[in-house]
Write an enzyme that holds these catalytic residues in place. Structure first.
Site, short mmCIF file in Angstrom:
data_model
loop_
_atom_site.label_atom_id
_atom_site.label_comp_id
_atom_site.label_asym_id
_atom_site.label_seq_id
_atom_site.Cartn_x
_atom_site.Cartn_y
_atom_site.Cartn_z
CG HIS A 119 17.64 6.86 50.24
ND1 HIS A 119 18.01 7.98 49.53
CD2 HIS A 119 17.66 5.84 49.35
CE1 HIS A 119 18.23 7.65 48.27
NE2 HIS A 119 18.03 6.36 48.14
CG ASP A 179 18.26 11.00 51.13
OD1 ASP A 179 18.94 10.26 51.88
OD2 ASP A 179 17.72 10.62 50.09
CB SER A 196 20.01 5.81 45.79
OG SER A 196 18.67 5.83 45.39
#
EC number: 3.4.21.71
Length: 269
Positions: A73, A121, A216
């Site tokens: 992502h 992911d 992230s």
């Protein structure tokens, strides 16, 4: 022959991974703390170019001289990326740090940005040039395929993400101690429910410390019995209610579920 050489290289690399020259300060500080400089030497800053400047967007982990592990992502096909290595303070020039262009991006084929809770992911970034390892730039160890950490196993999330929901963005690398939440608990209705899959790992959920925006793609670092640090998770998602929400632990891609995929990508690229 090529496969044999690759496996030999991976094994050789594994012998010199997860053992920082400057060991991290492992404490139980509530709310996170500044990391010891270069104590997580596989931590990278994924940066994108905009109007002639570079901006931090995600974390990542150096797992081979030419390869960085991050979250799918974090990747946008319209952006140009580079990787900052050997960094502590992102806003000052630091001796021994590097910025290396990304020459290839491989996103897991089953990743769907509209359905993040379905998992997968994960992405690999190939560096334009292999990096030489130093006291400030070292490789992460990966766990054996299929490894599942027990409930309450202590790990550390690291990154340059926000210090709290809507909070300040730090200049220097932060670390936070998180306890693993097992799948049975994390997938219960009072926690994440069906949003969590077995290909993920949960950690935190105490309402005090978690990953947050900007973390992230970065690692969940867990120490093995031999003292080496292994990257067991890739920061994937958290609650829309806030970064430090009670019973909504940070959710990570479980690296041990993707060891075969990682090795295949590296072998074929």
């Amino acid at each position: 022959m090529i496969r044999t050489l690759l496996l030999s290289t991976l094994v050789a690399g594994a012998l010199s991974c997860g053992d920082p020259t400057y060991p991290p300060y492992v404490t139980r500080v509530v709310g996170g703390e500044e990391a010891r400089p270069n104590s997580w030497p596989w931590q990278v800053s994924l940066q994108y170019s905009s109007n002639g400047k570079w901006y931090h967007t995600c974390g990542g982990s150096l797992i081979a001289n030419s390869w960085v592990l991050t979250a799918a992502h974090c990747i946008s096909s319209s952006r140009t990326y580079r990787v900052g290595l050997g960094r502590h303070n992102l806003y000052v020039a630091e001796s021994g740090s590097l910025a290396v262009s990304v020459s290839k991006i491989v996103v897991h084929k089953d990743w769907n940005s509209n359905q993040i809770s379905k998992g997968n992911d994960i992405a690999l970034l190939k560096l334009a040039n292999p990096v030489s390892l130093t006291d400030k730039i070292q490789l992460a160890c990966l766990p054996p395929a299929g490894t599942i950490l027990p409930n309450n196993y202590p790990c550390y999330v690291t990154g340059w993400g926000r210090l709290q929901t809507n909070g300040a963005v730090p200049d220097v690398l932060q670390q936070g101690r998180l306890l693993v939440v097992d799948y049975a608990t994390c997938s219960s209705s009072a926690w994440w429910g069906s949003s969590v899959k077995t290909s993920m790992i949960c950690a935190g959920g105490d309402g005090v410390i978690s990953s947050c925006n900007g973390d992230s793609g970065g690692p969940l670092n867990c120490q093995a019995s031999d003292g080496r640090w292994q990257v067991h998770g890739i920061v994937s998602f958290g609650s829309r209610l806030g970064c430090n929400y009670y019973h909504k632990p940070s959710v990570f891609t479980r690296v041990s579920n993707y060891i075969d995929w990682i090795n295949s990508v590296i072998a074929n690229n």
